[in-house]
Design an enzyme around this catalytic site. Structure first.
Site, PDB file in Angstrom:
ATOM      1  N   LYS A 276       0.951  -1.144  -0.049  1.00 54.03           N
ATOM      2  CA  LYS A 276       0.087   0.031  -0.012  1.00 54.03           C
ATOM      3  C   LYS A 276       0.831   1.179   0.009  1.00 54.03           C
ATOM      4  CE  LYS A 276      -3.988   1.901   2.418  1.00 54.03           C
ATOM      5  NZ  LYS A 276      -4.766   2.094   3.681  1.00 54.03           N
TER       6      LYS A 276
ATOM      7  N   SER B 115     -10.009   1.940   3.094  1.00 59.31           N
ATOM      8  CA  SER B 115      -9.082   2.723   1.929  1.00 59.31           C
ATOM      9  C   SER B 115      -7.899   1.860   1.266  1.00 59.31           C
ATOM     10  CB  SER B 115      -8.139   3.825   2.967  1.00 59.31           C
ATOM     11  OG  SER B 115      -7.406   3.191   3.713  1.00 59.31           O
TER      12      SER B 115
ATOM     13  N   SER C  38      -9.900  -0.169   7.189  1.00 62.59           N
ATOM     14  CA  SER C  38      -9.299   0.077   5.817  1.00 62.59           C
ATOM     15  C   SER C  38      -8.532  -1.397   5.171  1.00 62.59           C
ATOM     16  CB  SER C  38      -8.291   1.320   5.637  1.00 62.59           C
ATOM     17  OG  SER C  38      -9.034   2.405   5.711  1.00 62.59           O
TER      18      SER C  38
END
Lengths: 482, 485
Positions: free
Chosen positions: B78, B153, B177
């Site tokens: 990420k 997210s 997330s």
């Protein structure tokens, strides 16, 4: 004075730890090329996290104890939010609601009279220093070498009533941090930075006036001068029927005046909140106790010991205690003299504050560089008290000792300064002095006692100072009687 | 079967047997990315050359006898996680062009283990969002249905795994997330206990809530990744100094779920939930019972305060965490002539609307006169929530619930309605506020989209939730039902 000044001080002390407050960079930044003493953490790069410097906490506890504060075992770091280019993260990690040290005091003695005044310390907390901005033409250059250096902020109550007291307070603080070894305390290098909060009381109601903050104080002198100036300025404003605004003034060292820096908004805009990257600091009470037990003897205790145990006057004690290195040197000489009755702490004090101080200042030498060993000083004093040499010879010997680091006995021998303490050696000289000075001898015989000093002086001259003056007098009197 | 569709443990087995190499695995994943990335948009940046070089090195290490679980396994990271020498943007324009000179601790550990990094996955800007639509660069699409969001997210991380564009990925979870996108994309996502994985090098959103967590194709892979990244880190003072068990071994212990008490928190099955989601999760819970688990009704009475408390704490911390993006030292800088204008213009241009909204919310919550009513109150709620969990875990070993009240929604459906977007986190935020752990794993479909089962464990209860999840997975095949692209 019509308006009584009410003064509180905030002093920032840079701690001389090895590394910065929250990262591994060196805490030594003076004279290093800009932005070379930095890492991702003190540059505030994303993803970096602070790690508390344990030594900085220890130094803060030491200082807090020296300031007679309560050490809070549970204390919390907080973020103080504001934007400025010298503040890499956009917040300073500081302490707010639960600082390390609370409620202490410092006793100051502004006129060295022994009549001390107590200045209460509200709190002392640990935080990180900012970087440095240099303004060039229309630009500002940012140097973050200093960013993250541990900073101890010490805040007093408004107990200070004059420029002299403020001067005495910061002097005392510097003395303390130097005794503790936690900071150089060098104001000129920014290792100690002062802010003054000053207001004048209304002579009728006794209420405090509007608080004005004075910043940019880079020397002890500027602390004193700026306060004196500001008292005068505010007095004039008030006497003219004006009113004081809550502002921050900066001290202009060149013009010796305070100038308006900004209108103050108070600290409510900082949005303090507990630093989530650092769990509350939960200190082991045993660690605090251990730090307490290992504190060096502090100036006040030393002064008391010198006056009570050593029978020095307050003034003498203060002169010795002023500089930790001097006091430690003195203590070493005293320890060396232990068991030698004749070499009293008082005599040692006389030699250190007299001859040693004179030589230090004449040669620009620091006490740490002195070659003379404590034992050599004790030996020298012994030579005097045993009448082996007289006082003036001793001063000469001390000079050579200071210069060369050699033993006093060897110097006395080499220079032939051994006092003539043998009456037989002096009789012949006395007879010659009497023969050469018929008039003074006549006067003495007619009862003018003081003339004896002149005759002793003649013996001293003839022996080039080596005669024991007391013995010389005795021999003279005996010879004159016969 | 294509190499890219293997799980980590399957690929590991092939590497061990010498059937394949890390270079082949990496090439296979890169080919897959070539084929589907245009549709999915899982990555912000790709580093194929670096990946192949890392793969070669991994093969060399294996050739000299090294054998670690992640040696030679291609992973996606990420973009909120700092990678040395590889641009890291947190999906924000304000960090465009920022190439960090250091590694996150989790990355450092994966590097030592010989993992291969394919690229940086997309996410909501600074991890602020539930759909990955707030990425400053491009949205990510759900591999199950390209008209839908992948959740957020860590939407890129979940979509990459769901689309076989990585064997596994790291995400970060501040309020759900990792779990939400895992649920939306039909993959496994684990949010570790706060402090279990070092946050050093994780770009901070809400510092007291953030955790890095793995997103994987199955439960065993999650345990493998957690084994690699968990553990105390002296660089993160909030990391927990507790031994790290072997989660893979722990996970396989026990006889089914005999003796495991599974709590069902009544507050997590609310009226607003999509009926298909509720039904699917109920069926999954029955399945747990059939494996020997004892079901217990429990209560987490302060659940309703989770969302408001979360959006105060997270935004307050974020408002300070994001102050460092000022254009002075790195990233975007808009010269505004003077200091204040440079700050204003840099931040105006660099931050997207959702980030600005949260900075303002957080700044407000911390302001003088409001601090006690908001931030302090939220912290009190946090204490109550933590107590809720502690009390529940006195009665049960794990708790189960849906991950979200809904399945993946269509792109643009909520992007202009922040409040609706915030409510997607209603079943996940409390875990972050309480600091406990949770895992999301596929448990069926509703309206054609995957439904995630959330298994919640106490602090440092990762072994227990992994074991429960593993037993469930071993006796179902939801995780094998792949997206078709």
């Amino acid at each position: 004075m019509k308006y009584q000044p009410v003064i509180g001080m905030e002093v920032h002390v840079e701690l001389n730890t090895t590394s910065k407050m929250f990262c591994g960079c060196s805490a030594e930044f003076f004279g290093i090329a800009p932005n070379t003493n930095v890492c991702p953490t003190c540059l505030g790069m994303p993803g970096t996290l602070p790690v508390i410097n344990k030594r900085a906490v220890e130094y803060t506890i030491m200082t807090g104890l020296a300031l007679n504060c309560t050490i809070q075992p549970q204390n919390v770091f907080a973020r103080k939010n504001y934007f400025y280019p010298d503040l890499p993260k956009g917040y300073q990690i500081s302490q707010y609601e639960l600082p390390l040290c609370l409620d202490g005091y410092v006793d100051i003695d502004p006129d060295s009279s022994g009549n001390t005044k107590r200045i209460r310390v509200r709190r002392a907390h640990l935080e990180e220093d900012t970087g440095k901005l240099t303004h060039v033409n229309n630009h500002s250059l940012v140097d973050l070498n200093r960013a993250g250096v541990p900073l101890l902020e010490i805040v007093t109550e408004a107990d200070i009533s004059s420029a002299d007291e403020a001067y005495a307070y910061v002097s005392k603080l510097r003395q303390l941090v130097r005794y503790l070894g936690v900071s150089t305390g060098d104001m000129e290098k920014g290792a100690m930075r002062c802010e003054v909060n000053l207001s004048l009381t209304d002579p009728e109601t006794g209420e405090w006036g509007t608080k004005v903050e004075i910043k940019n104080l880079n020397s002890f002198r500027s602390v004193r001068n700026s306060i004196e100036y500001e008292i005068e300025r505010q007095t004039k404003v008030l006497e003219a029927g004006g009113k004081i605004d809550q502002v921050t003034m900066g001290w202009d060292e060149g013009r010796q005046v305070t100038v308006l820096q900004r209108v103050k908004e108070g600290d409510t805009g900082y949005r303090y909140f507990p630093e989530p990257d650092l769990p509350p600091l939960d200190l082991d009470p045993a660690w605090i106790e251990a730090i307490k037990a290992n504190l060096p003897e502090l100036p006040d205790a030393k002064t008391t010991r010198y006056t009570q145990d050593f029978e020095l006057t307050l003034k003498e004690a203060q002169v010795l205690v002023e500089d930790k290195a001097v006091a430690e040197f003195y203590d070493r000489v005293v320890a060396e003299a232990k068991g030698t009755k004749a070499v009293t702490p008082k005599l040692i004090s006389n030699w250190i504050t007299g001859e040693l101080f004179r030589l230090l200042s004449e040669t620009g030498t620091d006490i740490s560089e002195v070659k003379t060993q404590p034992k050599q000083i004790v030996d020298l004093i012994k030579l005097v008290t045993a009448n082996t040499i007289n006082q003036s010879a001793a001063k000469k010997v001390f000079g050579v000792m200071f210069e060369t680091g050699r033993d006093p006995q060897a110097i006395v021998k080499e220079l032939g300064l051994q006092q003539i303490s043998d009456a037989d050696q002096l009789i012949e000289i006395a007879q010659k002095v009497i023969a050469d000075n018929p008039d003074p001898v006549e006067q003495f015989k007619n009862g003018k006692e003081t003339v004896i000093n002149f005759l002793v002086g003649q013996i001293m001259r003839a022996t080039r100072g080596k005669a024991n003056p007391k013995l010389a007098e005795q021999v003279l009197r005996d010879t004159l009687k016969n | 079967m294509e190499l890219y569709s293997l799980t980590i443990h399957e690929a590991q087995e092939q590497l061990r047997q010498g059937v394949t190499t890390s270079v082949e695995l990496t090439e296979s994943v890169l080919e897959r990315i070539d084929a589907v990335e245009d549709k999915v948009g899982a990555y912000i940046s790709l580093q194929p050359e670096i990946a192949l070089r890392m793969a070669e090195m991994a093969d060399e290490r294996r050739a000299v006898g090294e054998d670690r679980p992640l040696l030679g396994i291609p992973l996606g990271i990420k973009d909120t996680i700092i990678t040395h020498g590889v641009p890291t943007t947190a999906a924000s324009k304000i960090l465009e062009g920022f190439t960090p000179p250091f590694d996150a601790t989790a990355i450092d550990r994966l590097r030592q283990d010989g993992a291969v990094f394919i690229g940086k996955t997309n996410c909501d800007e600074f991890a602020m969002g539930s759909s990955t639509e707030y990425s400053a660069f491009h949205p990510t699409r759900n591999p199950r249905n390209l008209n839908c969001v992948p959740g957020g997210s860590s939407g890129g991380s979940a979509a990459a795994v769901g689309a076989d564009e990585a064997f596994g990925t790291l995400g970060s979870d501040t309020g759900g997330s990792v779990r939400l996108p895992a649920s939306f994309c039909g993959v496994v996502g684990l949010k570790p206990t706060y402090g279990r994985v070092s946050r050093y090098g994780l770009i901070a959103f809400g510092s007291s809530l953030d955790q890095i967590g793995p997103i994987t194709k199955d439960v065993e892979d999650a345990a493998i990744l957690l084994n690699a990244i968990a553990g105390h880190d002296p660089r993160d003072s909030t990391s927990v100094n507790a031994p790290v068990p072997n989660y893979v071994d722990d996970m396989k212990q026990g006889d089914g779920l005999k003796g495991v008490k599974v709590g069902i928190p009544q507050e997590y099955f609310t009226d607003g939930m999509e009926p298909g989601v509720a039904q699917t999760v109920r069926t999954a819970i029955d399945h747990l019972a059939s494996l020997g688990a004892e079901l217990v009704e429990v209560s987490l009475p302060n659940t309703q305060y989770g969302i408001p408390a979360y959006y105060i704490v997270a935004t307050a911390e974020a408002s300070a965490n994001l102050s460092r993006y000022d254009g002075v030292r790195f990233g975007l800088r808009h010269d505004g002539g003077d200091m204040w204008n440079t700050y204003n213009e840099t931040r105006e241009a660099g931050f997207g609307p959702e980030v600005k909204r949260r900075i303002m919310l957080g700044t407000y919550a911390l302001s003088a006169g409001y601090y006690d009513a908001y931030y302090l109150q939220a912290q009190k709620v946090r204490t109550l929530l933590r107590r809720d969990f502690e009390q529940a875990f006195e009665k049960v070993d794990v708790m189960v619930s849906p991950v979200a009240p809904m399945v993946a929604f269509e792109i643009n459906a909520k992007v202009d309605d922040p409040l609706q977007m915030y409510l997607t986190d209603v079943l996940t935020v409390s875990l972050n506020l309480a600091g406990v752990c949770g895992i999301s794993l596929p448990c069926g479909f509703s309206e054609g989209m995957p439904v995630g089962l959330q298994i919640i464990g106490p602090a440092l209860g990762e072994s227990t939730i992994l074991r429960t999840a593993y037993q469930y997975e071993q006796t179902t095949d939801w995780h094998r039902q792949k997206a078709v692209l």
